[in-house]
Scaffold this motif. Structure first.
Motif, PDB file in Angstrom:
ATOM      1  N   GLN A  76       0.829  -1.211   0.000  1.00 52.36           N
ATOM      2  CA  GLN A  76       0.000   0.000   0.000  1.00 52.36           C
ATOM      3  C   GLN A  76       0.860   1.256   0.000  1.00 52.36           C
ATOM      4  N   SER A  77       1.921   1.265   0.805  1.00 52.98           N
ATOM      5  CA  SER A  77       2.793   2.436   0.867  1.00 52.98           C
ATOM      6  C   SER A  77       3.471   2.688  -0.472  1.00 52.98           C
ATOM      7  N   LEU A  78       4.008   1.646  -1.089  1.00 50.26           N
ATOM      8  CA  LEU A  78       4.703   1.816  -2.366  1.00 50.26           C
ATOM      9  C   LEU A  78       3.755   2.266  -3.469  1.00 50.26           C
ATOM     10  N   MET A  79       2.555   1.724  -3.485  1.00 51.60           N
ATOM     11  CA  MET A  79       1.586   2.150  -4.500  1.00 51.60           C
ATOM     12  C   MET A  79       1.227   3.626  -4.319  1.00 51.60           C
ATOM     13  N   ASP A  80       0.953   4.018  -3.082  1.00 50.17           N
ATOM     14  CA  ASP A  80       0.527   5.396  -2.830  1.00 50.17           C
ATOM     15  C   ASP A  80       1.652   6.406  -3.038  1.00 50.17           C
ATOM     16  N   ARG A  81       2.857   6.050  -2.615  1.00 51.69           N
ATOM     17  CA  ARG A  81       3.956   7.011  -2.630  1.00 51.69           C
ATOM     18  C   ARG A  81       4.710   7.062  -3.948  1.00 51.69           C
ATOM     19  N   ALA A  82       4.775   5.950  -4.661  1.00 49.26           N
ATOM     20  CA  ALA A  82       5.653   5.881  -5.831  1.00 49.26           C
ATOM     21  C   ALA A  82       4.941   5.414  -7.098  1.00 49.26           C
ATOM     22  N   VAL A  83       4.313   4.247  -7.067  1.00 49.23           N
ATOM     23  CA  VAL A  83       3.860   3.610  -8.298  1.00 49.23           C
ATOM     24  C   VAL A  83       2.684   4.353  -8.922  1.00 49.23           C
ATOM     25  N   TYR A  84       1.610   4.561  -8.139  1.00 56.36           N
ATOM     26  CA  TYR A  84       0.440   5.248  -8.698  1.00 56.36           C
ATOM     27  C   TYR A  84       0.777   6.659  -9.177  1.00 56.36           C
ATOM     28  N   PRO A  85       1.477   7.487  -8.392  1.00 57.23           N
ATOM     29  CA  PRO A  85       1.805   8.830  -8.908  1.00 57.23           C
ATOM     30  C   PRO A  85       2.618   8.786 -10.203  1.00 57.23           C
ATOM     31  N   TYR A  86       3.564   7.870 -10.286  1.00 61.15           N
ATOM     32  CA  TYR A  86       4.392   7.769 -11.493  1.00 61.15           C
ATOM     33  C   TYR A  86       3.531   7.415 -12.700  1.00 61.15           C
ATOM     34  N   LEU A  87       2.717   6.372 -12.592  1.00 63.00           N
ATOM     35  CA  LEU A  87       1.916   5.933 -13.728  1.00 63.00           C
ATOM     36  C   LEU A  87       0.811   6.923 -14.057  1.00 63.00           C
ATOM     37  N   ASN A  88       0.184   7.508 -13.052  1.00 64.89           N
ATOM     38  CA  ASN A  88      -0.919   8.431 -13.276  1.00 64.89           C
ATOM     39  C   ASN A  88      -0.459   9.684 -14.010  1.00 64.89           C
ATOM     40  N   ALA A  89       0.789  10.073 -13.795  1.00 59.58           N
ATOM     41  CA  ALA A  89       1.321  11.252 -14.482  1.00 59.58           C
ATOM     42  C   ALA A  89       1.695  10.954 -15.933  1.00 59.58           C
ATOM     43  N   ARG A  90       1.622   9.691 -16.337  1.00 55.94           N
ATOM     44  CA  ARG A  90       2.098   9.296 -17.661  1.00 55.94           C
ATOM     45  C   ARG A  90       1.067   8.443 -18.394  1.00 55.94           C
ATOM     46  N   THR A  91      -0.201   8.715 -18.192  1.00 55.80           N
ATOM     47  CA  THR A  91      -1.241   7.873 -18.778  1.00 55.80           C
ATOM     48  C   THR A  91      -1.298   7.981 -20.295  1.00 55.80           C
ATOM     49  N   GLN A  92      -0.694   9.013 -20.875  1.00 53.39           N
ATOM     50  CA  GLN A  92      -0.717   9.170 -22.331  1.00 53.39           C
ATOM     51  C   GLN A  92       0.499   8.543 -23.002  1.00 53.39           C
ATOM     52  N   GLN A  93       1.388   7.913 -22.245  1.00 54.33           N
ATOM     53  CA  GLN A  93       2.605   7.325 -22.796  1.00 54.33           C
ATOM     54  C   GLN A  93       2.442   5.830 -23.026  1.00 54.33           C
ATOM     55  N   ARG A  94       2.744   5.375 -24.257  1.00 53.63           N
ATOM     56  CA  ARG A  94       2.940   3.946 -24.431  1.00 53.63           C
ATOM     57  C   ARG A  94       4.336   3.600 -23.926  1.00 53.63           C
ATOM     58  N   ALA A  95       4.490   2.440 -23.295  1.00 51.52           N
ATOM     59  CA  ALA A  95       5.800   2.057 -22.771  1.00 51.52           C
ATOM     60  C   ALA A  95       5.925   0.547 -22.739  1.00 51.52           C
ATOM     61  N   ARG A  96       7.143   0.055 -23.006  1.00 47.69           N
ATOM     62  CA  ARG A  96       7.426  -1.367 -22.812  1.00 47.69           C
ATOM     63  C   ARG A  96       8.158  -1.500 -21.467  1.00 47.69           C
ATOM     64  N   PHE A  97       7.397  -1.605 -20.395  1.00 46.32           N
ATOM     65  CA  PHE A  97       7.981  -1.716 -19.059  1.00 46.32           C
ATOM     66  C   PHE A  97       8.402  -3.139 -18.728  1.00 46.32           C
ATOM     67  N   GLY A  98       8.089  -4.105 -19.592  1.00 45.22           N
ATOM     68  CA  GLY A  98       8.447  -5.481 -19.315  1.00 45.22           C
ATOM     69  C   GLY A  98       7.518  -6.098 -18.283  1.00 45.22           C
ATOM     70  N   ILE A  99       8.044  -7.024 -17.514  1.00 40.96           N
ATOM     71  CA  ILE A  99       7.270  -7.754 -16.507  1.00 40.96           C
ATOM     72  C   ILE A  99       7.241  -6.941 -15.215  1.00 40.96           C
ATOM     73  N   VAL A 100       6.035  -6.748 -14.672  1.00 37.53           N
ATOM     74  CA  VAL A 100       5.873  -5.919 -13.467  1.00 37.53           C
ATOM     75  C   VAL A 100       5.073  -6.720 -12.427  1.00 37.53           C
ATOM     76  N   PRO A 101       5.763  -7.501 -11.575  1.00 33.13           N
ATOM     77  CA  PRO A 101       5.048  -8.299 -10.564  1.00 33.13           C
ATOM     78  C   PRO A 101       4.714  -7.455  -9.338  1.00 33.13           C
ATOM     79  N   MET A 102       3.552  -7.748  -8.747  1.00 35.15           N
ATOM     80  CA  MET A 102       3.086  -6.988  -7.587  1.00 35.15           C
ATOM     81  C   MET A 102       2.385  -7.899  -6.589  1.00 35.15           C
TER      82      MET A 102
END
Length: 319
Positions: A274-300
């Protein structure tokens, strides 16, 4: 860590409850069984790969996944080893396409493998997992599943290299699972459709796609799970976003990026997730919703608590 066990047990109900997601959005943690979600970009979560160009390599994709994919019941271990609420069938229906499958020998069954978190048996056999994957792929032939198969080497059922390989071969041949797998090299999506792409996290001489938790010829992996200092979760968040940036900045990189969003290091998985999603992951992705990206495998851990993040990762393939 400041969270009472009774609160953790409430959280672990997962299915049917509500989860507070990054950005303060509250969503149900699960759809009704049989229902299909659609991502903000209009991809059905159970069939999103079938919408993509089959000439794409898997290296060109963002593939959401789960960490310790079968550890859904704290009674089979503790809350320390509890990483998922959804079982494999629902993970796949919700759009997860990477599974982290960890095995030791199965007591009383000399040819079989059981699913473990360290030495904690998860009351599943490898054939249970493979049967669920096969059923999903038969119903969704345009999809593929990428699977890390790990020799967990833990507890009284730990296996040496030769015995683990013998049992894996037994599954391929005597149990008839060989045709389910793609074994060698990163395939195109068309080649992988209807198959499980095997990532071998066990010693073998077979020329498979060999897993690395760091760097090898196949992988560039971020899997930092323990950090010192006053703010280890802040540091882990920076590792995560740096790996996202590296993947975005290297679209032709010949290795698969892997970016674990999970962290242990003395925290309960629900707390760190929960902390990582709120502090890092969600803000990063939400700021870049218009970008296509090949981020590879993202386990959570616990994607049911973070459905918006799961769907943003799927949508990275079409933006």
């Amino acid at each position: 860590m400041g969270i009472a066990r009774r609160d953790l047990l409430k959280w672990s109900a997962g299915v049917g409850g509500a989860a507070v997601l990054g950005g303060g959005i509250a969503l149900p943690s699960s759809t009704a069984w049989g229902a299909v979600r659609t991502t903000p970009r209009g991809l059905p979560t159970d069939d999103w790969m079938s919408r993509l160009d089959g000439n794409l390599s898997l290296l060109d994709l963002t593939i959401p996944g789960t960490h310790d994919s079968c550890c859904e019941n704290p009674d089979y271990g503790t809350e320390w080893s509890h990483t998922q609420n959804w079982g494999i069938p629902q993970q796949l229906q919700e759009g997860v396409r990477f599974l982290d499958i960890r095995c030791n020998g199965l007591q009383g069954a000399p040819d079989e493998l059981g699913i473990y978190h360290s030495d904690a048996y998860q009351h599943l056999r490898l054939q249970d997992v493979l049967d669920r994957c096969r059923s999903f792929l038969q119903a969704h032939p345009g999809e593929t599943i990428v699977m890390r198969l790990r020799n967990e080497r833990a507890g009284g059922q730990a296996l040496g290299d030769e015995e683990f390989m013998r049992r894996v071969n037994h599954y391929f041949d005597a149990f008839g699972y060989r045709s389910l797998f793609h074994f060698y090299g990163w395939p195109t999506l068309d080649t992988a459709r209807g198959k499980v792409v095997l990532l071998a996290d066990f010693a073998n001489p077979w020329g498979l796609i060999d897993w690395s938790s760091g760097q090898n010829e196949y992988f560039d992996t971020q899997d930092v799970w323990q950090i010192g200092g006053l703010d280890p979760l802040g540091a882990k968040g920076r590792y995560i976003t740096a790996q996202f940036d590296k993947a975005f900045g290297n679209p032709s990189y010949p290795k698969m990026f892997v970016n674990f969003l999970s962290y242990a290091g003395g925290y309960w998985p629900k707390t760190s997730s929960q902390s990582l999603m709120d502090r890092a992951v969600y803000p990063y992705l939400n700021a870049r919703t218009q970008q296509r990206a090949r981020f590879g495998i993202v386990p959570m851990d616990f994607p049911d608590f973070h459905v918006n993040v799961l769907q943003m990762l799927i949508d990275k393939n079409v933006v």
